[in-house]
Design a protein around this motif. Structure first.
Motif, PDB file in Angstrom:
ATOM      1  N   GLY A  22     -16.515  -8.028   4.569  1.00 29.61           N
ATOM      2  CA  GLY A  22     -16.981  -9.234   3.605  1.00 29.61           C
ATOM      3  C   GLY A  22     -16.139 -10.381   3.780  1.00 29.61           C
ATOM      4  N   PHE A  23     -16.448 -11.441   3.061  1.00 30.00           N
ATOM      5  CA  PHE A  23     -15.928 -12.781   3.165  1.00 30.00           C
ATOM      6  C   PHE A  23     -14.536 -12.723   2.882  1.00 30.00           C
ATOM      7  CE2 PHE A  23     -14.472 -16.772   1.274  1.00 30.00           C
ATOM      8  CZ  PHE A  23     -14.767 -17.485   2.307  1.00 30.00           C
ATOM      9  N   LYS A  24     -13.997 -12.150   1.677  1.00 35.60           N
ATOM     10  CA  LYS A  24     -12.634 -12.088   1.319  1.00 35.60           C
ATOM     11  C   LYS A  24     -11.677 -11.238   2.045  1.00 35.60           C
ATOM     12  CE  LYS A  24     -13.463 -11.881  -3.543  1.00 35.60           C
ATOM     13  NZ  LYS A  24     -13.407 -11.278  -4.963  1.00 35.60           N
ATOM     14  N   CYS A  25     -12.314 -10.265   2.764  1.00 32.80           N
ATOM     15  CA  CYS A  25     -11.488  -9.376   4.017  1.00 32.80           C
ATOM     16  C   CYS A  25     -11.512 -10.264   5.283  1.00 32.80           C
ATOM     17  CB  CYS A  25     -12.266  -8.403   4.303  1.00 32.80           C
ATOM     18  SG  CYS A  25     -12.695  -7.087   2.604  1.00 32.80           S
ATOM     19  N   GLY A  26     -12.286 -11.145   5.699  1.00 33.87           N
ATOM     20  CA  GLY A  26     -12.274 -11.955   6.668  1.00 33.87           C
ATOM     21  C   GLY A  26     -10.936 -13.177   6.414  1.00 33.87           C
ATOM     22  N   GLN A  27     -10.517 -13.327   5.414  1.00 30.47           N
ATOM     23  CA  GLN A  27      -9.492 -14.212   5.124  1.00 30.47           C
ATOM     24  C   GLN A  27      -8.149 -13.585   5.125  1.00 30.47           C
ATOM     25  OE1 GLN A  27     -10.649 -17.455   4.397  1.00 30.47           O
ATOM     26  NE2 GLN A  27     -12.556 -16.390   4.923  1.00 30.47           N
ATOM     27  N   VAL A  28      -8.176 -12.315   5.188  1.00 30.50           N
ATOM     28  CA  VAL A  28      -6.715 -11.763   5.843  1.00 30.50           C
ATOM     29  C   VAL A  28      -6.368 -11.586   7.000  1.00 30.50           C
ATOM     30  CG1 VAL A  28      -5.244  -9.642   4.815  1.00 30.50           C
ATOM     31  CG2 VAL A  28      -7.150 -10.607   3.306  1.00 30.50           C
ATOM     32  N   GLU A  29      -5.317 -12.100   7.622  1.00 29.86           N
ATOM     33  CA  GLU A  29      -4.923 -12.014   8.941  1.00 29.86           C
ATOM     34  C   GLU A  29      -3.779 -11.203   9.026  1.00 29.86           C
ATOM     35  OE1 GLU A  29      -3.660 -14.948  12.296  1.00 29.86           O
ATOM     36  OE2 GLU A  29      -4.297 -15.816  10.424  1.00 29.86           O
ATOM     37  N   ALA A  30      -3.546 -10.216   9.721  1.00 28.67           N
ATOM     38  CA  ALA A  30      -2.160  -9.738   9.977  1.00 28.67           C
ATOM     39  C   ALA A  30      -1.393 -10.621  10.847  1.00 28.67           C
ATOM     40  CB  ALA A  30      -2.436  -8.125  10.791  1.00 28.67           C
ATOM     41  N   THR A  31      -0.119 -10.483  10.489  1.00 27.01           N
ATOM     42  CA  THR A  31       0.765 -11.340  11.327  1.00 27.01           C
ATOM     43  C   THR A  31       2.155 -10.429  11.586  1.00 27.01           C
ATOM     44  OG1 THR A  31       1.788 -12.167   9.263  1.00 27.01           O
ATOM     45  CG2 THR A  31       0.185 -13.557  10.399  1.00 27.01           C
ATOM     46  N   HIS A  32       2.993 -10.814  12.319  1.00 29.64           N
ATOM     47  CA  HIS A  32       4.384 -10.284  12.525  1.00 29.64           C
ATOM     48  C   HIS A  32       4.286  -9.098  13.324  1.00 29.64           C
ATOM     49  CE1 HIS A  32       8.250  -8.544  11.062  1.00 29.64           C
ATOM     50  NE2 HIS A  32       8.873  -9.678  11.549  1.00 29.64           N
ATOM     51  N   LEU A  33       3.384  -8.988  14.095  1.00 26.41           N
ATOM     52  CA  LEU A  33       3.079  -7.703  14.945  1.00 26.41           C
ATOM     53  C   LEU A  33       3.929  -7.477  16.034  1.00 26.41           C
ATOM     54  CD1 LEU A  33      -0.871  -7.831  14.726  1.00 26.41           C
ATOM     55  CD2 LEU A  33       0.561  -6.239  13.670  1.00 26.41           C
ATOM     56  N   PRO A  34       4.321  -6.457  16.302  1.00 27.95           N
ATOM     57  CA  PRO A  34       3.602  -5.125  16.100  1.00 27.95           C
ATOM     58  C   PRO A  34       4.627  -4.610  14.589  1.00 27.95           C
ATOM     59  CG  PRO A  34       5.287  -4.741  17.753  1.00 27.95           C
ATOM     60  CD  PRO A  34       5.204  -6.167  17.618  1.00 27.95           C
ATOM     61  N   TRP A  35       3.920  -3.662  13.845  1.00 29.07           N
ATOM     62  CA  TRP A  35       4.398  -3.006  12.991  1.00 29.07           C
ATOM     63  C   TRP A  35       4.904  -1.651  13.223  1.00 29.07           C
ATOM     64  CZ3 TRP A  35      -0.231  -4.117   8.797  1.00 29.07           C
ATOM     65  CH2 TRP A  35      -0.361  -5.173   8.671  1.00 29.07           C
ATOM     66  N   LYS A  36       5.840  -0.957  12.719  1.00 29.97           N
ATOM     67  CA  LYS A  36       6.422  -0.120  13.321  1.00 29.97           C
ATOM     68  C   LYS A  36       6.468   1.095  12.282  1.00 29.97           C
ATOM     69  CE  LYS A  36      11.053   1.678  15.074  1.00 29.97           C
ATOM     70  NZ  LYS A  36      12.171   1.437  15.530  1.00 29.97           N
ATOM     71  N   LEU A  37       5.533   2.307  12.743  1.00 29.58           N
ATOM     72  CA  LEU A  37       5.543   3.425  11.735  1.00 29.58           C
ATOM     73  C   LEU A  37       6.338   4.485  12.174  1.00 29.58           C
ATOM     74  CD1 LEU A  37       3.892   5.113   9.759  1.00 29.58           C
ATOM     75  CD2 LEU A  37       2.073   5.571  11.697  1.00 29.58           C
ATOM     76  N   VAL A  38       7.204   4.985  11.250  1.00 30.75           N
ATOM     77  CA  VAL A  38       8.390   5.960  11.321  1.00 30.75           C
ATOM     78  C   VAL A  38       7.936   7.288  10.571  1.00 30.75           C
ATOM     79  CG1 VAL A  38      10.676   6.590  11.408  1.00 30.75           C
ATOM     80  CG2 VAL A  38      10.087   4.426  12.002  1.00 30.75           C
ATOM     81  N   ALA A  39       7.985   8.402  11.180  1.00 34.31           N
ATOM     82  CA  ALA A  39       7.769   9.592  10.259  1.00 34.31           C
ATOM     83  C   ALA A  39       8.921  10.268   9.817  1.00 34.31           C
ATOM     84  CB  ALA A  39       7.035  10.750  11.158  1.00 34.31           C
ATOM     85  N   LYS A  40       9.114  10.096   8.514  1.00 30.13           N
ATOM     86  CA  LYS A  40      10.733  10.566   7.984  1.00 30.13           C
ATOM     87  C   LYS A  40      10.720  11.937   7.896  1.00 30.13           C
ATOM     88  CE  LYS A  40      11.552   6.753   5.073  1.00 30.13           C
ATOM     89  NZ  LYS A  40      12.096   6.064   3.788  1.00 30.13           N
ATOM     90  N   ASP A  41       9.754  12.790   7.610  1.00 29.95           N
ATOM     91  CA  ASP A  41       9.402  14.078   7.767  1.00 29.95           C
ATOM     92  C   ASP A  41       7.825  14.567   7.804  1.00 29.95           C
ATOM     93  OD1 ASP A  41       8.150  14.313   5.093  1.00 29.95           O
ATOM     94  OD2 ASP A  41      10.223  14.536   4.257  1.00 29.95           O
ATOM     95  N   GLU A  42       7.489  15.586   7.711  1.00 34.32           N
ATOM     96  CA  GLU A  42       6.079  16.156   7.996  1.00 34.32           C
ATOM     97  C   GLU A  42       5.251  15.627   7.001  1.00 34.32           C
ATOM     98  OE1 GLU A  42       5.585  20.298  10.084  1.00 34.32           O
ATOM     99  OE2 GLU A  42       7.749  20.241   9.120  1.00 34.32           O
ATOM    100  N   THR A  43       5.653  15.068   5.840  1.00 36.30           N
ATOM    101  CA  THR A  43       4.965  14.564   4.889  1.00 36.30           C
ATOM    102  C   THR A  43       4.951  13.193   4.417  1.00 36.30           C
ATOM    103  OG1 THR A  43       6.103  15.502   3.121  1.00 36.30           O
ATOM    104  CG2 THR A  43       4.605  17.267   3.952  1.00 36.30           C
ATOM    105  N   ARG A  44       5.919  12.596   4.698  1.00 35.68           N
ATOM    106  CA  ARG A  44       6.371  11.169   4.372  1.00 35.68           C
ATOM    107  C   ARG A  44       6.755  10.351   5.669  1.00 35.68           C
ATOM    108  NH1 ARG A  44      11.169  10.435   1.888  1.00 35.68           N
ATOM    109  NH2 ARG A  44      11.938  11.993   3.186  1.00 35.68           N
ATOM    110  N   GLY A  45       6.152   9.051   5.365  1.00 35.65           N
ATOM    111  CA  GLY A  45       6.576   7.990   6.466  1.00 35.65           C
ATOM    112  C   GLY A  45       6.679   6.783   5.967  1.00 35.65           C
ATOM    113  N   ALA A  46       7.078   5.902   6.729  1.00 37.44           N
ATOM    114  CA  ALA A  46       7.288   4.425   6.558  1.00 37.44           C
ATOM    115  C   ALA A  46       6.765   3.410   7.690  1.00 37.44           C
ATOM    116  CB  ALA A  46       8.704   4.043   6.160  1.00 37.44           C
ATOM    117  N   MET A  47       6.027   2.379   7.127  1.00 35.75           N
ATOM    118  CA  MET A  47       5.614   1.276   8.286  1.00 35.75           C
ATOM    119  C   MET A  47       6.401   0.163   7.900  1.00 35.75           C
ATOM    120  SD  MET A  47       1.854  -0.117   9.451  1.00 35.75           S
ATOM    121  CE  MET A  47       1.304   1.645   9.592  1.00 35.75           C
ATOM    122  N   SER A  48       7.006  -0.335   8.666  1.00 39.39           N
ATOM    123  CA  SER A  48       7.899  -1.710   8.621  1.00 39.39           C
ATOM    124  C   SER A  48       7.308  -3.018   9.198  1.00 39.39           C
ATOM    125  CB  SER A  48       9.264  -1.563   9.060  1.00 39.39           C
ATOM    126  OG  SER A  48       9.313  -1.051  10.435  1.00 39.39           O
ATOM    127  N   GLY A  49       7.732  -4.147   8.691  1.00 37.61           N
ATOM    128  CA  GLY A  49       7.060  -5.363   9.381  1.00 37.61           C
ATOM    129  C   GLY A  49       5.889  -5.800   8.772  1.00 37.61           C
TER     130      GLY A  49
END
Length: 163
Positions: free
Chosen positions: A78-105
């Motif tokens: 929809g219109f509102k979603c089209g107003q959101v733009e991802a920046t500062h790519l790439p983002w980095k996804l790290v698995a902390k263990d088998e059930t937790r992770g973190a995405m930075s940037g």
């Protein structure tokens, strides 16, 4: 309590040892070196703007499986979603263990008059489930007045986190 020079050196070495041990214990993402595309629902807010969208991400798992690089992010729904733009790519996804992770940037720009602007960069902590293949997070505050209320990204069936 004062720490003497004799005690300080072993404490510093012990701290470095703990950091190295925790990094060595990090989980890996498989299959290493593979490309992926995934999507799912995201609920996002900035100021008076609330948007329920679909987020689609694509990227590549590093050759050693230490992280996944999210190189492309798109929002639809929809219109509102089209107003959101991802920046500062790439983002980095790290698995902390088998059930937790973190995405930075994580950083986005909301292109809306008066209430828009930049949000992030921020690191989002989330959960991972190998059985369902979902990467999820909730109530992630981004600098700049944005909140990811909920997000649930369905990763490809081959995407796994291993110890």
């Amino acid at each position: 309590m004062l720490i003497t020079a004799k005690l300080a050196a072993p404490l510093v070495l012990a701290a470095f040892g703990l950091v190295a041990y925790s990094q060595a214990q990090a989980a890996r993402i498989e299959p290493a070196g593979s490309e992926f595309t995934a999507k799912g629902p995201i609920s996002f807010a900035k100021s008076i703007i609330n948007a329920d969208c679909t987020i689609e991400v694509s990227g590549k798992v590093s050759p050693d499986g230490a992280f996944a690089s999210v190189e492309k992010v798109g929002f639809s729904g929809g219109f509102k979603c089209g107003q959101v733009e991802a920046t500062h790519l790439p983002w980095k996804l790290v698995a902390k263990d088998e059930t937790r992770g973190a995405m930075s940037g994580i950083q986005v720009t909301v292109n809306a008059p008066l209430v828009g602007g930049d949000c992030g960069p921020t690191t989002a902590e989330g959960s991972w489930n190998n059985s369902s293949g979902k990467l999820q997070a909730s109530q992630v505050a981004l600098d700049g007045g944005c909140t990811i209320k909920t997000v649930s990204i369905q990763m490809p069936p081959t995407f796994r986190v291993v110890p």
